[in-house]
Structure formats: C-alpha cells, structure tokens
Scaffold this active site. Structure first.
Site, PDB file in Angstrom:
ATOM      1  N   GLU A 151      -9.440   3.800   6.275  1.00 21.12           N
ATOM      2  CA  GLU A 151      -8.654   2.605   6.607  1.00 21.12           C
ATOM      3  C   GLU A 151      -8.033   2.785   7.997  1.00 21.12           C
ATOM      4  O   GLU A 151      -7.501   3.833   8.303  1.00 21.12           O
ATOM      5  CB  GLU A 151      -7.559   2.401   5.540  1.00 21.12           C
ATOM      6  N   PHE A 152      -8.108   1.736   8.815  1.00 17.26           N
ATOM      7  CA  PHE A 152      -7.604   1.840  10.189  1.00 17.26           C
ATOM      8  C   PHE A 152      -6.384   0.951  10.440  1.00 17.26           C
ATOM      9  O   PHE A 152      -5.964   0.790  11.577  1.00 17.26           O
ATOM     10  CB  PHE A 152      -8.713   1.478  11.186  1.00 17.26           C
ATOM     11  N   LEU A 153      -5.838   0.337   9.369  1.00 13.84           N
ATOM     12  CA  LEU A 153      -4.721  -0.596   9.602  1.00 13.84           C
ATOM     13  C   LEU A 153      -3.508   0.120  10.176  1.00 13.84           C
ATOM     14  O   LEU A 153      -3.309   1.306   9.964  1.00 13.84           O
ATOM     15  CB  LEU A 153      -4.342  -1.327   8.305  1.00 13.84           C
ATOM     16  N   ARG A 154      -2.714  -0.639  10.961  1.00 15.68           N
ATOM     17  CA  ARG A 154      -1.469  -0.098  11.516  1.00 15.68           C
ATOM     18  C   ARG A 154      -0.298  -0.715  10.778  1.00 15.68           C
ATOM     19  O   ARG A 154      -0.295  -1.929  10.548  1.00 15.68           O
ATOM     20  CB  ARG A 154      -1.331  -0.482  12.996  1.00 15.68           C
ATOM     21  N   CYS A 263       0.722   9.107  10.083  1.00 13.79           N
ATOM     22  CA  CYS A 263      -0.689   9.471  10.301  1.00 13.79           C
ATOM     23  C   CYS A 263      -0.921  10.474  11.424  1.00 13.79           C
ATOM     24  O   CYS A 263      -1.438  11.563  11.172  1.00 13.79           O
ATOM     25  CB  CYS A 263      -1.514   8.211  10.547  1.00 13.79           C
ATOM     26  N   ARG A 331       8.637   8.370   8.375  1.00 16.71           N
ATOM     27  CA  ARG A 331       7.918   9.643   8.340  1.00 16.71           C
ATOM     28  C   ARG A 331       7.623  10.155   9.765  1.00 16.71           C
ATOM     29  O   ARG A 331       7.048   9.443  10.574  1.00 16.71           O
ATOM     30  CB  ARG A 331       6.609   9.503   7.537  1.00 16.71           C
TER      31      ARG A 331
HETATM   32  N1  LIG Z   1       0.283   4.335   6.302  1.00 18.35           N
HETATM   33  C1  LIG Z   1      -0.665   4.013   7.152  1.00 18.35           C
HETATM   34  O1  LIG Z   1      -0.434   3.303   8.119  1.00 18.35           O
HETATM   35  C2  LIG Z   1      -2.084   4.495   6.938  1.00 18.35           C
HETATM   36  C3  LIG Z   1      -3.129   3.940   7.689  1.00 18.35           C
HETATM   37  C4  LIG Z   1      -4.424   4.379   7.463  1.00 18.35           C
HETATM   38  C5  LIG Z   1      -4.664   5.371   6.518  1.00 18.35           C
HETATM   39  N2  LIG Z   1      -3.634   5.916   5.822  1.00 18.35           N
HETATM   40  C6  LIG Z   1      -3.938   6.943   4.806  1.00 18.35           C
HETATM   41  O2  LIG Z   1      -3.910   6.320   3.525  1.00 18.35           O
HETATM   42  C7  LIG Z   1      -3.394   7.231   2.533  1.00 18.35           C
HETATM   43  C8  LIG Z   1      -2.199   6.618   1.844  1.00 18.35           C
HETATM   44  O3  LIG Z   1      -1.174   6.438   2.792  1.00 18.35           O
HETATM   45  P1  LIG Z   1       0.118   5.552   2.485  1.00 18.35           P
HETATM   46  O4  LIG Z   1       0.912   5.508   3.738  1.00 18.35           O
HETATM   47  O5  LIG Z   1      -0.314   4.282   1.836  1.00 18.35           O
HETATM   48  O6  LIG Z   1       0.844   6.496   1.396  1.00 18.35           O
HETATM   49  P2  LIG Z   1       2.097   6.136   0.472  1.00 18.35           P
HETATM   50  O7  LIG Z   1       2.817   7.420   0.274  1.00 18.35           O
HETATM   51  O8  LIG Z   1       2.827   4.964   1.024  1.00 18.35           O
HETATM   52  O9  LIG Z   1       1.439   5.673  -0.923  1.00 18.35           O
HETATM   53  C9  LIG Z   1       0.757   6.518  -1.789  1.00 18.35           C
HETATM   54  C10 LIG Z   1       1.038   6.045  -3.207  1.00 18.35           C
HETATM   55  O10 LIG Z   1       0.184   6.755  -4.104  1.00 18.35           O
HETATM   56  C11 LIG Z   1       0.875   6.899  -5.326  1.00 18.35           C
HETATM   57  N3  LIG Z   1       0.219   7.935  -6.152  1.00 18.35           N
HETATM   58  C12 LIG Z   1       0.108   9.262  -5.928  1.00 18.35           C
HETATM   59  N4  LIG Z   1      -0.564   9.852  -6.939  1.00 18.35           N
HETATM   60  C13 LIG Z   1      -0.894   8.880  -7.817  1.00 18.35           C
HETATM   61  C14 LIG Z   1      -1.580   8.857  -9.054  1.00 18.35           C
HETATM   62  N5  LIG Z   1      -2.065   9.968  -9.609  1.00 18.35           N
HETATM   63  N6  LIG Z   1      -1.731   7.676  -9.683  1.00 18.35           N
HETATM   64  C15 LIG Z   1      -1.238   6.537  -9.153  1.00 18.35           C
HETATM   65  N7  LIG Z   1      -0.578   6.493  -7.978  1.00 18.35           N
HETATM   66  C16 LIG Z   1      -0.404   7.648  -7.330  1.00 18.35           C
HETATM   67  C17 LIG Z   1       2.289   7.253  -4.889  1.00 18.35           C
HETATM   68  O11 LIG Z   1       3.234   7.044  -5.922  1.00 18.35           O
HETATM   69  C18 LIG Z   1       2.467   6.294  -3.698  1.00 18.35           C
HETATM   70  O12 LIG Z   1       3.069   5.066  -4.098  1.00 18.35           O
HETATM   71  C19 LIG Z   1      -3.101   8.528   3.291  1.00 18.35           C
HETATM   72  O13 LIG Z   1      -4.201   9.376   3.200  1.00 18.35           O
HETATM   73  C20 LIG Z   1      -2.928   8.069   4.729  1.00 18.35           C
HETATM   74  O14 LIG Z   1      -3.228   9.075   5.664  1.00 18.35           O
HETATM   75  C21 LIG Z   1      -2.353   5.490   5.987  1.00 18.35           C
END
Ligand SMILES: NC(=O)c1ccc[n+]([C@@H]2O[C@H](COP(=O)([O-])OP(=O)(O)OC[C@H]3O[C@@H](n4cnc5c(N)ncnc54)[C@H](O)[C@@H]3O)[C@@H](O)[C@H]2O)c1
Length: 432
Positions: A151-154, A263, A331
C-alpha cells in the site's frame, strides 16, 4: 467481491472503506474490541480527512461491517487482506513480523475453499514465502494463494491516494489471483492507475525501495539546507531549481525537520537489516538513517543559537507536533525528541495541534496543550512551526503579538523571509 481486512488501522480502515465504496462487501476485523465497538457507532479511531463520512455511509448501506471475529469473517470472504502493524523489533532494526505470522496462523483453520491471502502490510522480501509455509502446514496449496499488494497511501491524503493511486502493484505468479485482483481494482485502473503484475518478492521489495528512496530525497535536501545556512543561499531556491528537472522532480525535496511517521524510519531500518542478512551493504540508506538521526539535534542547536543559549524559562510554542499535516499520528515525530530536550534545558513548552492533545507529553510538567492558537502565540517568546498544517499558513503574527519581542523559527519554510524582514519580525527558517 467479499473482502476481509485484518487490522483496522490507518491502512486497513481506509482501504476497507474505499473497497466498500467501490461496491464490494467488506468486513473490517480488529482484535481491539473498543475500536470495533466505536466504529459500529460511527466513532472513527484516527484523524483522516473525509474518512468519517465514508465509514458512516457504507456502514449504513451494509457494504461495510466491523467485527472482532477473525475466523468467521475469513470464512465469509474470498479475499483476505492482512493490514496489521510491522513495527521495528525491540532492541533490533529488523521488522517485527509477529503480528503478520500470528494472523497467518489464525486464518489457516478458516480456509475451507479457495481464498486469496493478500499482504498489504509492509513486509520484508520473502515474508510471503513464510506465510505460504505457515498456511501449507495444514492446508493444501490448491486452497489458497499468497499475494503481495503493498500500500502506498499517505496519511492525511489517504482516501485520495487510495482512490487515485499512481500504481497498483500485485505480486503473484498465480494467474487466477492476478485476474481476480485486477478485476477488484478495475474501477481505479479505468480512472488511470497503472496496474503492475510482478513476482511476490519484487512487489515486497518495490515498497521498501520506494520508501527508502523518498526518505533519501528528504535527507538529501536537508543536508543541502545545512550548507545553504552557511553560505547565505535559500534552500527553497535550490529545491525549485532542482525539482524542475523532470529526472529529479520537486516532491519530497523540501527541507525541514527529520523525517518521521509510521513508515520511513522503520522501513529504512528494515530494508538495510534484510539486505545485511543477504550480506549486501545498503550503505546509501544506512547513511540516510544516520543523517536523519542527527537532524533533530542540529535543529535544536539552531534553537539554542536563536535564543542565545538562554533556553531556561523561555516560553516556546510548537505549532503542530505530528510528523506531518492532516494526521494525528505521532509515531516517530521529531517533536518527540525536540520537546523533551527543550524541557530538560528548562523551557516552558506549549503546543497547539489541530488534531488535538497528545498523550505523549502528559508526563512532562512543563508541557501544556493550548486549544486557542491565538492565545498560545500571544504568550510565547519563540514560536516553532513544526508541522505544515494549513492552519499555520496565514497567521498575522505581528498583529497578534503587537509590540512584545518574539521570534519565529519556521521549520517548514512556510513564510517569506523577505516579508518577515519588511514587517520587522525576527524570523528564522530552514536552509536560509
Ligand atoms: N500508516 C501508513 O501510512 C501506511 C502506509 C502504507 C503502508 N503501511 C503499512 O501498513 C501496515 C499497517 O499500518 P497501520 O499504520 O495501518 O498500522 P496500525 O497500527 O494503525 O493498525 C494495525 C491494526 O492491526 C490490528 N491487529 C494486530 N493484530 C491483529 C490481529 N491478530 N487480528 C486483528 N487485528 C489485529 C491492531 O489492533 C491495529 O488496529 C504496516 O505494515 C505499515 O508499514 C502503513
């Protein structure tokens, strides 16, 4: 299509809502019971422009459901997106994949007919191979296909980025999964998004290489800004002059504080650690990490200089504390380094952030959140513009502070140094 998003955070919630808005049946699953209960009531756990309206609309028309029951949700769905966190491991630079592997184990028993298991979480190259191994321990490989779809969203622009992405990367050699996923994304492809089908490992690496490259661009211009400060050149002129070259491009070429967020810091560390495992030295990215780690102390030195080393009892206001505008995400924000360091030196810190008060600073007696931006500005000796929210782009500092002496340190180069000089305001910015 019937879709299950596992992990309802920044990525899982936004992509789940957007998939439902495109006409799919989506279940967003999370193990956080309070989060799911709130979402069912229309209470959104994160600050993301436009998200609340879309959640309420799609939940009301029943295309979007929320659940804590992972197994049942997986059973009901055809495509399962893993969107859980992949933070940095404690006492290591590697990505902690325990949440991803845990989900793989949990979904295994619910695979009773063909399912596509897609990792949207950012995972190091070869993680897909490991997920496949976990699933195939008890399930025939004919019952599932493990695909990478980074995923590439910001944050702050997440809905727009999801709906109008530059590219959609699908990593799989399985033709059936590729056809199904291309069909899922067809409304976005028809609006101009490029669709790339590549190997699973390549898709995993595309994500890390992209983030590391963007982090490098930011760090590059930050270092050029350091030079500009010594030679009476404005780094903004350099960014424009460089950015107009189409081979370089102007985005992510703006000097400012250290890059932060959920990220870039963790992904730059993870890619170098993965490469080390294969005995490959990603020395460019390693120096980016080092340079970025030094960035906050460089900016803090400038604060000391601006205040003539008299930080004790100074009233310092931070405008914005999140790592970027339009998000509540703290973060790895550089304010988490700068504010405690200034507190240690005896400063009284106030901060204003449009996304609200932060629990990160509650333990400091000398750090206060102020709800009224005008009041906050009026009572400060030094205003630090830390985050580039639109709310900070047209403040009439002069009329607010009247005759009292005050200084602005604009870490985002929002204002014109010439205009500030004309208005007789003591103004400093980055790379000038
Ligand atoms: N935040 C961003 O802008 C962004 C952009 C692109 C990619 N990513 C990637 O996407 C991934 C998620 O990032 P995020 O920022 O959304 O994380 P986040 O911490 O906001 O959300 C992760 C969620 O997963 C849930 N979770 C964990 N284990 C679980 C399980 N066993 N069952 C159900 N739910 C569970 C947590 O409770 C949490 O709500 C990461 O790998 C990150 O690097 C993030």
């Amino acid at each position: 299509m019937k879709i299950c998003m596992i992990g309802t955070g920044y990525v899982g919630l936004v992509s789940g809502v957007c998939f439902s808005d495109l006409g799919n049946k989506v279940i967003c699953v999370d193990k956080n019971v309070a989060k799911i209960a709130n979402l069912k009531k229309g209470i959104i756990p994160i600050y993301e422009p436009g998200l609340e309206e879309l959640v309420i609309k799609n939940h009301k028309n029943k295309s979007l459901e929320f659940s804590t029951n992972l197994k049942e949700s997986v059973r009901k769905s055809d495509i399962i997106f893993i969107c859980v966190g992949t933070p940095t491991k404690k006492n290591s630079s590697a990505a902690d994949l325990s949440q991803v592997y845990n989900v793989a184990k949990l979904i295994r028993s619910s695979i009773l007919r063909f399912k596509i298991i897609v990792t949207k979480s950012t995972v190091p190259v070869t993680t897909g191979d490991d997920i496949e191994k976990i699933l195939s321990k008890t399930k025939s490989k004919k019952l599932f296909s493990v695909v990478s779809n980074p995923e590439f969203l910001r944050e702050g622009e997440a809905i727009r980025d999801f709906t109008f992405p530059d590219r959609i990367v699908i990593g799989t050699n399985d033709n059936k999964s590729n056809v199904i996923l291309k069909n899922l994304y067809s409304p976005l492809i028809s609006k101009g998004a490029k669709y790339i089908n590549t190997s699973r490992r390549a898709a995993e690496l595309i994500k890390y290489a992209s983030n590391a490259f963007l982090a490098t661009k930011i760090t590059f211009i930050n270092e050029i800004a350091n030079l500009c400060e010594k030679i009476n050149v404005n780094v903004e002129d350099i960014s424009i002059g460089m950015g107009l070259d189409e081979r370089i491009g102007g985005r992510f070429l703006r000097a400012g504080p250290a890059f932060g967020g959920s990220c870039f810091p963790k992904d730059t560390k993870a890619i170098t650690t993965t490469a080390d495992k294969f005995k490959i030295d990603l020395s460019v990215i390693k120096s980016v990490i080092k340079s970025n780690n030094n960035r906050s102390s460089l900016l803090l030195n400038r604060v000391s200089k601006i205040l003539k080393n008299k930080i004790k009892n100074k009233n310092i206001l931070f405008l914005g504390v999140t790592f970027k505008a339009n998000t509540d995400d703290m973060r790895d924000s550089s304010s988490l380094i700068m504010i405690p360091s200034l507190v240690k030196k005896g400063a009284n810190i106030t901060y204003y952030d449009p996304s609200g008060e932060k629990k990160n600073f509650k333990r400091f007696k000398n750090v206060k959140f102020l709800k009224d931006i005008n009041f906050a500005i009026k009572n400060s000796d030094l205003v630090i513009i830390h985050t580039e929210w639109n709310d900070f782009k047209s403040i009439n500092f002069k009329s607010l502070i009247k005759k009292r002496k005050f200084i602005i340190y604009d870490m985002r180069n929002i204002y014109s140094p010439q205009k500030m000089k004309k208005d007789n305001v003591k103004y400093y910015s980055v790379g000038v």
